[in-house]
Motif scaffolding. Structure first.
Motif, mmCIF file in Angstrom:
data_model
loop_
_atom_site.group_PDB
_atom_site.id
_atom_site.type_symbol
_atom_site.label_atom_id
_atom_site.label_comp_id
_atom_site.label_asym_id
_atom_site.label_seq_id
_atom_site.Cartn_x
_atom_site.Cartn_y
_atom_site.Cartn_z
ATOM 1 N N SER A 258 -19.928 11.461 16.080
ATOM 2 C CA SER A 258 -19.928 10.182 16.788
ATOM 3 C C SER A 258 -20.549 9.136 15.851
ATOM 4 O O SER A 258 -20.550 9.335 14.632
ATOM 5 C CB SER A 258 -20.670 10.302 18.118
ATOM 6 O OG SER A 258 -20.494 9.102 18.849
ATOM 7 N N ASN B 100 -30.680 9.115 24.832
ATOM 8 C CA ASN B 100 -30.217 8.581 26.116
ATOM 9 C C ASN B 100 -30.672 7.137 26.249
ATOM 10 O O ASN B 100 -31.871 6.861 26.330
ATOM 11 C CB ASN B 100 -30.784 9.406 27.279
ATOM 12 C CG ASN B 100 -30.116 10.758 27.365
ATOM 13 O OD1 ASN B 100 -28.948 10.917 27.012
ATOM 14 N ND2 ASN B 100 -30.856 11.754 27.820
ATOM 15 N N VAL C 268 -17.792 6.546 22.693
ATOM 16 C CA VAL C 268 -18.583 6.932 23.883
ATOM 17 C C VAL C 268 -17.740 7.887 24.732
ATOM 18 O O VAL C 268 -18.229 8.914 25.217
ATOM 19 C CB VAL C 268 -18.987 5.703 24.736
ATOM 20 C CG1 VAL C 268 -19.625 6.156 26.044
ATOM 21 C CG2 VAL C 268 -19.949 4.800 23.990
ATOM 22 N N THR C 269 -16.461 7.560 24.877
ATOM 23 C CA THR C 269 -15.548 8.428 25.639
ATOM 24 C C THR C 269 -15.529 9.829 25.016
ATOM 25 O O THR C 269 -15.610 10.835 25.735
ATOM 26 C CB THR C 269 -14.120 7.823 25.635
ATOM 27 O OG1 THR C 269 -14.202 6.494 26.124
ATOM 28 C CG2 THR C 269 -13.165 8.635 26.489
ATOM 29 N N GLU D 124 -17.843 11.275 23.209
ATOM 30 C CA GLU D 124 -19.116 11.968 23.483
ATOM 31 C C GLU D 124 -19.118 12.527 24.904
ATOM 32 O O GLU D 124 -19.489 13.681 25.133
ATOM 33 C CB GLU D 124 -20.299 10.985 23.369
ATOM 34 C CG GLU D 124 -20.662 10.579 21.965
ATOM 35 C CD GLU D 124 -21.938 9.744 21.935
ATOM 36 O OE1 GLU D 124 -22.542 9.488 23.010
ATOM 37 O OE2 GLU D 124 -22.341 9.350 20.824
ATOM 38 N N MET D 125 -18.684 11.704 25.848
ATOM 39 C CA MET D 125 -18.745 12.142 27.252
ATOM 40 C C MET D 125 -17.744 13.260 27.521
ATOM 41 O O MET D 125 -18.032 14.194 28.258
ATOM 42 C CB MET D 125 -18.561 10.941 28.180
ATOM 43 C CG MET D 125 -19.734 9.980 28.047
ATOM 44 S SD MET D 125 -19.921 8.795 29.367
ATOM 45 C CE MET D 125 -18.448 7.881 29.222
ATOM 46 N N LEU D 126 -16.563 13.162 26.881
ATOM 47 C CA LEU D 126 -15.581 14.247 27.018
ATOM 48 C C LEU D 126 -16.137 15.552 26.443
ATOM 49 O O LEU D 126 -15.976 16.623 27.038
ATOM 50 C CB LEU D 126 -14.280 13.896 26.280
ATOM 51 C CG LEU D 126 -13.320 12.930 26.964
ATOM 52 C CD1 LEU D 126 -12.181 12.567 26.004
ATOM 53 C CD2 LEU D 126 -12.747 13.563 28.239
ATOM 54 N N ASN E 214 -19.273 16.486 26.159
ATOM 55 C CA ASN E 214 -20.275 17.035 27.082
ATOM 56 C C ASN E 214 -19.608 17.628 28.315
ATOM 57 O O ASN E 214 -20.021 18.674 28.831
ATOM 58 C CB ASN E 214 -21.275 15.944 27.481
ATOM 59 C CG ASN E 214 -22.187 15.579 26.307
ATOM 60 O OD1 ASN E 214 -22.389 16.379 25.394
ATOM 61 N ND2 ASN E 214 -22.712 14.367 26.315
ATOM 62 N N TYR E 215 -18.533 16.979 28.797
ATOM 63 C CA TYR E 215 -17.795 17.464 29.966
ATOM 64 C C TYR E 215 -17.170 18.840 29.694
ATOM 65 O O TYR E 215 -17.271 19.760 30.495
ATOM 66 C CB TYR E 215 -16.704 16.448 30.310
ATOM 67 C CG TYR E 215 -15.846 16.804 31.497
ATOM 68 C CD1 TYR E 215 -16.271 16.496 32.793
ATOM 69 C CD2 TYR E 215 -14.614 17.426 31.336
ATOM 70 C CE1 TYR E 215 -15.474 16.812 33.887
ATOM 71 C CE2 TYR E 215 -13.815 17.743 32.418
ATOM 72 C CZ TYR E 215 -14.241 17.437 33.688
ATOM 73 O OH TYR E 215 -13.466 17.752 34.761
ATOM 74 N N GLN F 164 -19.902 21.455 29.746
ATOM 75 C CA GLN F 164 -20.427 21.767 31.083
ATOM 76 C C GLN F 164 -19.388 22.437 31.970
ATOM 77 O O GLN F 164 -19.663 23.381 32.681
ATOM 78 C CB GLN F 164 -20.927 20.484 31.763
ATOM 79 C CG GLN F 164 -22.320 20.093 31.293
ATOM 80 C CD GLN F 164 -22.506 18.595 31.230
ATOM 81 O OE1 GLN F 164 -21.782 17.842 31.870
ATOM 82 N NE2 GLN F 164 -23.466 18.159 30.439
ATOM 83 N N SER G 37 -22.830 16.574 22.405
ATOM 84 C CA SER G 37 -21.947 15.717 21.593
ATOM 85 C C SER G 37 -22.627 14.475 21.055
ATOM 86 O O SER G 37 -21.968 13.625 20.481
ATOM 87 C CB SER G 37 -20.775 15.250 22.459
ATOM 88 O OG SER G 37 -20.069 16.360 22.912
ATOM 89 N N ASP G 38 -23.937 14.331 21.246
ATOM 90 C CA ASP G 38 -24.513 12.998 21.067
ATOM 91 C C ASP G 38 -25.910 12.983 20.434
ATOM 92 O O ASP G 38 -26.763 12.183 20.815
ATOM 93 C CB ASP G 38 -24.557 12.288 22.429
ATOM 94 C CG ASP G 38 -25.067 13.179 23.540
ATOM 95 O OD1 ASP G 38 -25.615 14.262 23.238
ATOM 96 O OD2 ASP G 38 -24.922 12.804 24.721
#
Ligand SMILES: NC(=O)c1ccc[n+]([C@@H]2O[C@H](COP(=O)([O-])OP(=O)(O)OC[C@H]3O[C@@H](n4cnc5c(N)ncnc54)[C@H](O)[C@@H]3O)[C@@H](O)[C@H]2O)c1
Length: 314
Positions: free
Chosen positions: A115, A132, A146-147, A149-151, A153-154, A157, A236-237
């Protein structure tokens, strides 16, 4: 044993990573893919023309080569992204989703996705930014990263896919040219200096940004790749950082070694992007979880760049 796929393999980061992964896994277990043609120096590798937005072709390449690990580097960077935001969205957001979906379906063991500090924005604290924090990027690059990173992490999880990523600052290197980012000026300045040419800088003289020398960026990526999954509190971050400087500070550091070097300043559209980004980053989570540490200071980076580009010694 399977192979390791690098997407965007012939870019600034990829060209540095190829020899590192070759030493780790062996040349026959490293698969290179990019939308552009392979440079001659990599002609002995398994080279593939691939657009990461083409999911079918991506999945075929991955299953044909029994891909075990992915380093997903294919991206459109910040400055190029503002010139063609639609292409940046497709490449960075859809391309990353394709990689994650293919990795999940084909049971890939680990996916590395760098990232960037481009995820931050003017709402983010300017100094010592934690992992954070507030992120409201205004560039298409920032929005898609950002997308990503969030993907990532998704997918960890929800599906247990081992996705890891770190936010690179501006990267300085001499092997391959930078690919259209806002901090490219820092690399260009060295090239002009060793050619004894005057440089016109598109970032204002006093804009401070976080930067890192490529060997530290590669060391960080491999340390995160090798880290024990149980110890990772983020995925991811991760923030990483080395030093920060303004164009005028870099100019002065180069002039100490090349006294007749001069720079003029003519900020353009990239100045607006730079002003969104913080000055310094807190990398303590990466230090605690997987031992991140940058070796190079700004001074030792400048010495090494000049030595490698033009044989200039202190
Ligand atoms: N270089 C930096 O200063 C920096 C800083 C922060 C983050 N990063 C991140 O590091 C990663 C690698 O960046 P880089 O500096 O090597 O970028 P780069 O522009 O030098 O290389 C990217 C590569 O991706 C390829 N590519 C573009 N679109 C593609 C597509 N649709 N399909 C396949 N390949 C495609 C390009 O041809 C290029 O070779 C990116 O995720 C980037 O966001 C880089």
């Amino acid at each position: 044993m399977g192979t390791t796929l690098i997407t965007g393999a012939y870019g600034q980061v990829g060209q540095e990573l190829i020899p590192i992964l070759t030493r780790k896994f062996g040349m026959d277990r490293v698969v290179l893919a990019d939308i552009v043609k392979a440079p001659e120096k990599f002609s002995k590798y398994s080279n593939h023309n691939l657009d990461v937005t083409d999911r079918e072709k991506l999945e075929k390449l991955m299953s044909d080569h029994d891909v075990e690990y992915i380093f997903h580097l294919a991206a459109i960077l910040s400055a190029s992204g503002e010139k063609n935001p639609g292409k940046a969205f497709l490449t960075n957001a859809i391309g990353t989703h394709n990689i994650l979906e293919a990795a999940r379906e084909l049971s890939v063991k680990r996916v590395m996705i760098p990232s960037t500090i481009g995820v931050f924005s003017r709402e983010t604290p300017r100094r010592n930014v934690p992992v954070n924090t507030v992120m409201k990027p205004r560039t298409m690059y920032g929005i898609t990263k950002v997308t990503g990173e969030m993907l990532g992490n998704y997918y960890f999880q929800k599906f247990g896919l081992d996705v890891r990523g770190l936010r690179f600052p501006g990267l300085i290197s001499y092997t391959a040219p930078p690919g259209g980012g806002t901090t490219d000026y820092s690399v260009e300045m060295f090239h002009y200096a060793v050619r004894r040419e005057k440089y016109s800088c598109y970032i204002a003289r006093d804009t401070v940004l976080p930067m890192m020398y490529m060997p530290d960026a590669m060391g960080a990526m491999m340390a995160l790749f090798d880290a024990d999954l149980q110890r990772l509190r983020f995925h991811s971050d991760y923030n990483i950082s080395a030093f920060s400087f303004s164009p005028a500070e870099l100019e002065a550091a180069i002039r100490k070694r090349i006294p007749d070097f001069t720079v003029t300043y003519a900020p353009d559209y990239r100045q607006e992007i730079a002003e969104e980004w913080p000055e310094t980053i807190d990398s303590s989570e990466a230090a605690r979880d997987w031992g991140f540490r940058a070796e190079y200071s700004m001074d030792s980076m400048v010495d090494d760049m000049l030595l490698n580009l033009g044989g200039v010694r202190r």
